[in-house]
Design a protein around this motif. Structure first.
Motif, PDB file in Angstrom:
ATOM      1  N   SER A  23       0.825  -1.210   0.000  1.00  0.00           N
ATOM      2  CA  SER A  23       0.000   0.000   0.000  1.00  0.00           C
ATOM      3  C   SER A  23       0.860   1.261   0.000  1.00  0.00           C
ATOM      4  O   SER A  23       0.514   2.254  -0.640  1.00  0.00           O
ATOM      5  N   ASP A  24       2.008   1.249   0.690  1.00  0.00           N
ATOM      6  CA  ASP A  24       2.914   2.401   0.687  1.00  0.00           C
ATOM      7  C   ASP A  24       3.524   2.610  -0.694  1.00  0.00           C
ATOM      8  O   ASP A  24       3.648   3.742  -1.161  1.00  0.00           O
ATOM      9  N   LEU A  25       3.880   1.513  -1.372  1.00  0.00           N
ATOM     10  CA  LEU A  25       4.443   1.627  -2.711  1.00  0.00           C
ATOM     11  C   LEU A  25       3.391   2.124  -3.697  1.00  0.00           C
ATOM     12  O   LEU A  25       3.675   2.991  -4.524  1.00  0.00           O
ATOM     13  N   ASP A  26       2.176   1.614  -3.592  1.00  0.00           N
ATOM     14  CA  ASP A  26       1.097   2.071  -4.474  1.00  0.00           C
ATOM     15  C   ASP A  26       0.800   3.556  -4.259  1.00  0.00           C
ATOM     16  O   ASP A  26       0.586   4.298  -5.223  1.00  0.00           O
ATOM     17  N   ALA A  27       0.813   4.004  -3.010  1.00  0.00           N
ATOM     18  CA  ALA A  27       0.585   5.421  -2.709  1.00  0.00           C
ATOM     19  C   ALA A  27       1.724   6.269  -3.268  1.00  0.00           C
ATOM     20  O   ALA A  27       1.498   7.369  -3.788  1.00  0.00           O
ATOM     21  N   TRP A  28       2.947   5.771  -3.176  1.00  0.00           N
ATOM     22  CA  TRP A  28       4.097   6.481  -3.714  1.00  0.00           C
ATOM     23  C   TRP A  28       3.965   6.634  -5.230  1.00  0.00           C
ATOM     24  O   TRP A  28       4.203   7.701  -5.780  1.00  0.00           O
ATOM     25  N   TRP A  29       3.561   5.532  -5.922  1.00  0.00           N
ATOM     26  CA  TRP A  29       3.335   5.589  -7.369  1.00  0.00           C
ATOM     27  C   TRP A  29       2.278   6.647  -7.700  1.00  0.00           C
ATOM     28  O   TRP A  29       2.455   7.442  -8.629  1.00  0.00           O
ATOM     29  N   ALA A  30       1.190   6.649  -6.957  1.00  0.00           N
ATOM     30  CA  ALA A  30       0.106   7.603  -7.207  1.00  0.00           C
ATOM     31  C   ALA A  30       0.599   9.042  -7.023  1.00  0.00           C
ATOM     32  O   ALA A  30       0.254   9.932  -7.809  1.00  0.00           O
ATOM     33  N   ASP A  31       1.429   9.258  -6.003  1.00  0.00           N
ATOM     34  CA  ASP A  31       1.974  10.583  -5.756  1.00  0.00           C
ATOM     35  C   ASP A  31       2.903  11.009  -6.902  1.00  0.00           C
ATOM     36  O   ASP A  31       2.878  12.163  -7.329  1.00  0.00           O
ATOM     37  N   CYS A  32       3.708  10.083  -7.397  1.00  0.00           N
ATOM     38  CA  CYS A  32       4.598  10.377  -8.532  1.00  0.00           C
ATOM     39  C   CYS A  32       3.787  10.759  -9.767  1.00  0.00           C
ATOM     40  O   CYS A  32       4.142  11.700 -10.470  1.00  0.00           O
ATOM     41  N   GLU A  33       2.700  10.038 -10.024  1.00  0.00           N
ATOM     42  CA  GLU A  33       1.859  10.327 -11.171  1.00  0.00           C
ATOM     43  C   GLU A  33       1.209  11.694 -11.023  1.00  0.00           C
ATOM     44  O   GLU A  33       1.102  12.454 -11.984  1.00  0.00           O
ATOM     45  N   GLN A  34       0.776  12.016  -9.811  1.00  0.00           N
ATOM     46  CA  GLN A  34       0.122  13.291  -9.552  1.00  0.00           C
ATOM     47  C   GLN A  34       1.102  14.450  -9.741  1.00  0.00           C
ATOM     48  O   GLN A  34       0.756  15.485 -10.312  1.00  0.00           O
ATOM     49  N   GLN A  35       2.336  14.281  -9.288  1.00  0.00           N
ATOM     50  CA  GLN A  35       3.336  15.333  -9.430  1.00  0.00           C
ATOM     51  C   GLN A  35       3.724  15.543 -10.889  1.00  0.00           C
ATOM     52  O   GLN A  35       4.059  16.650 -11.289  1.00  0.00           O
ATOM     53  N   ALA A  36       3.655  14.471 -11.691  1.00  0.00           N
ATOM     54  CA  ALA A  36       4.036  14.564 -13.101  1.00  0.00           C
ATOM     55  C   ALA A  36       2.937  15.210 -13.942  1.00  0.00           C
ATOM     56  O   ALA A  36       3.214  15.710 -15.024  1.00  0.00           O
TER      57      ALA A  36
END
Length: 62
Positions: free
Chosen positions: A48-61
């Motif tokens: 869940s932490d990795l999935d949240a990190w991916w989502a944050d990366c996508e949002q920042q991009a």
């Protein structure tokens, strides 16, 4: 309730296609998924932490 999956650091590095050194540099800047250190010294990342990190990366991009 199903038990949450914990990934080995090598699995995380493979998934994000990053070297260990680059991961630790990113971690030093506070930009990496949270690590869990087990009593035996091994490192894990909650799925869940990795999935949240991916989502944050996508949002920042975006």
């Amino acid at each position: 309730m199903p038990r949450q999956r914990h990934l080995k650091l090598t699995e995380v590095l493979e998934e994000i296609d990053m070297s260990r050194a680059a991961f630790y540099r990113m971690r030093a800047r506070g930009k990496a998924p949270r690590l869990i250190k087990l009593p035996n010294g091994q490192l894990r990342v909650r799925r869940s932490d990795l999935d949240a990190w991916w989502a944050d990366c996508e949002q920042q991009a975006a």
